[in-house]
Design a protein around this motif. Structure first.
Motif: not given
Ligand code: ADP
Length: 459
Positions: A36-55
């Motif tokens: 669960m930790i792993r899955a959640y962290l991966v989804s957060i990282d993906l989200e962060l990567e997407s927001v950071t990349g777009t900005l």
């Protein structure tokens, strides 16, 4: 003593089972937790990567001077707080709402209040912040690509940093996008609590059910242990009777001052009779024990049941006429019927049944032996018009030493092993034996044996 031993074993079994289950459940809980930790962290990282990349891709083409906040930044991040400027622009202006619609990257920043966006100059000083209020942010300004930070209240954040460049390719500074891990931590806390309470509860339930299961599993052992005890006590009892008789005879003779030749002869005859009884009992017990251990040597050959039954009939004819009984046979099967069997054992089987039929039938009665073929089996029936067996006793008469009327049986020389031996022989030949009987009307013992051939002997 026995109950104590069984309870101890039951407790041990239950405890081991509960322990093993606790380990398995604990391991599963740990794996689920980690996954669960792993899955959640991966989804957060993906989200962060997407927001950071777009900005990054929206802002970078418009940067002119290193460390200088260009209007485009304020445009795409309407609540941007520029350090040293008082942060007055906290409301989202309508034109930035349009930018939001155009880029579609701000909803998490503005709606959920879980993100912060920081701009850091080349001297690692924060020059502007958007999203979460600046006083909640960790003060350390590092620019590793991925970091996990903790604020003053202990809340954790996952942060991604990217370097920004000006149009003429000088280093402008860094953009850092962070996301609060509060939601993750709350969920993990809930999971930990669930595991902390759920595991002991399920281990308790496993313990209780394993206690019950252990009891269930030990029932047949308990039963066979009791049977063994019963058998030992019955066997001792049976062996004691002739031994006591021999002892009494010898004692009586020893007390006599004078012993005539006739008296000595009678005594020896009596001792021999008891001895014969003893040795036949011991032989029967040995035979049964060999059947139990499957070590009884069987000399299988094709035997003709018709001939065998005729021989036995002849043997018992004198006994039957002495008892004033009519012993007859009806071999329905016109052709000889062959089985692959041990001749001595089949002889013993049929003899036991006929001897019982004669023993338990009153004078003037009938005993009939039938041989026929039914459903592919060779069927031998020994039917009498004797005393019969109550229905409730039908299942028990094949037990060792079991007698319906022990006084009557013992007085007629019965040891209570005849039917047990018959059953063991039948089972060793992959056949079956059953009884049909009515009290006072007679009994019918039916033996089924797999035949070798319908008419001709093989080979
Ligand atoms: P026993 O040596 O006592 O005859 P068996 O094992 O041969 O022992 O038989 C067990 C019991 O089954 C007998 O004690 C008797 O009560 C009952 N039984 C066996 N055969 C018959 C029969 N043909 N008619 C009535 N009772 C029988």
């Amino acid at each position: 003593m026995q109950i104590k031993l069984f309870n101890k074993t039951r407790w041990r079994l239950a405890a081991w089972y509960a322990l093993v289950m606790a380990l398995i459940l604990g391991l599963c809980g740990l794996v689920v937790y980690q996954v669960m930790i792993r899955a959640y962290l991966v989804s957060i990282d993906l989200e962060l990567e997407s927001v950071t990349g777009t900005l990054h891709s929206v802002i970078e083409p418009n940067l002119k001077q290193p460390g200088q906040i260009e209007p485009v930044i304020e445009l795409v991040l309407p609540n941007l707080c520029i350090t040293n400027s008082g942060c007055s622009n906290q409301q989202i202006p309508s034109h930035s709402q349009q930018a939001h619609n155009r880029h579609g990257i701000f909803s998490p920043v503005y709606k959920d209040k879980q993100y912060y966006i920081r701009f850091v100059n080349t001297s690692f000083k924060v020059i502007a912040v958007a999203g979460l209020k600046s006083n909640q942010l960790p003060s350390t300004i590092r620019t590793n690509v991925w970091q996990t930070l903790r604020d003053a209240q202990g809340n954790r954040y996952s942060q991604k940093s990217l370097e920004l460049h000006t149009q003429d390719n000088r280093t402008w500074g860094y953009i850092q996008v962070g996301r609060s891990l509060k939601e993750l931590d709350n969920r993990l806390l809930a999971l930990k609590l669930t595991l902390a309470f759920g595991l002991p509860t399920s281990i308790f339930l496993v313990g209780a059910s394993s206690w019950w299961l252990a009891g269930l599993a030990m029932r047949p052992i308990d039963r066979s242990y009791k049977q063994m005890q019963q058998f030992t006590s019955d066997a001792s009892h049976e062996l004691r009777t002739p031994l006591a008789a021999i002892n009494a005879t010898v004692e009586t003779i020893l007390d006599l001052e004078y012993l005539s030749e006739q008296e000595a002869r009678d005594t020896l005859i009596s001792i021999r009779r008891q001895n014969l009884r003893l040795s036949s009992l011991v032989q029967d017990l040995l035979l049964l024990s060999r059947f139990d251990q499957k070590t009884q040597v069987t000399d299988r050959q094709q035997i003709c049941l018709n001939d065998l039954i005729n021989d036995v009939m002849e043997e018992f004819s004198a006994l039957a006429s002495n008892a004033d009984l009519q012993l007859s046979s009806s071999l329905e099967y016109s052709q000889p019927l062959y089985v692959l069997a041990d001749e001595d054992q089949i002889l013993r089987l049929i003899s036991n049944l006929i001897a019982n039929a004669i023993k338990y039938t009153q004078n003037g009665g009938y005993v009939n032996v039938t041989l026929k073929r039914s459903n592919g089996d060779a069927v031998i029936e020994v039917k009498d018009t004797g005393i019969g067996i109550p229905l409730a006793e039908h299942v028990r008469i094949f037990d060792r030493f079991y007698r319906v009327d022990s006084n009557r049986s013992r007085s007629s020389g019965g040891s209570g092993l005849g039917l047990a031996i018959a059953k063991a022989i039948v089972e060793a030949h992959k056949g079956s034996i059953e009884v049909q009987s009515q009290l006072g009307k007679g009994s019918n013992f039916i033996v089924r044996l797999p035949p070798v051939s319908t008419d001709e002997p093989l080979g």
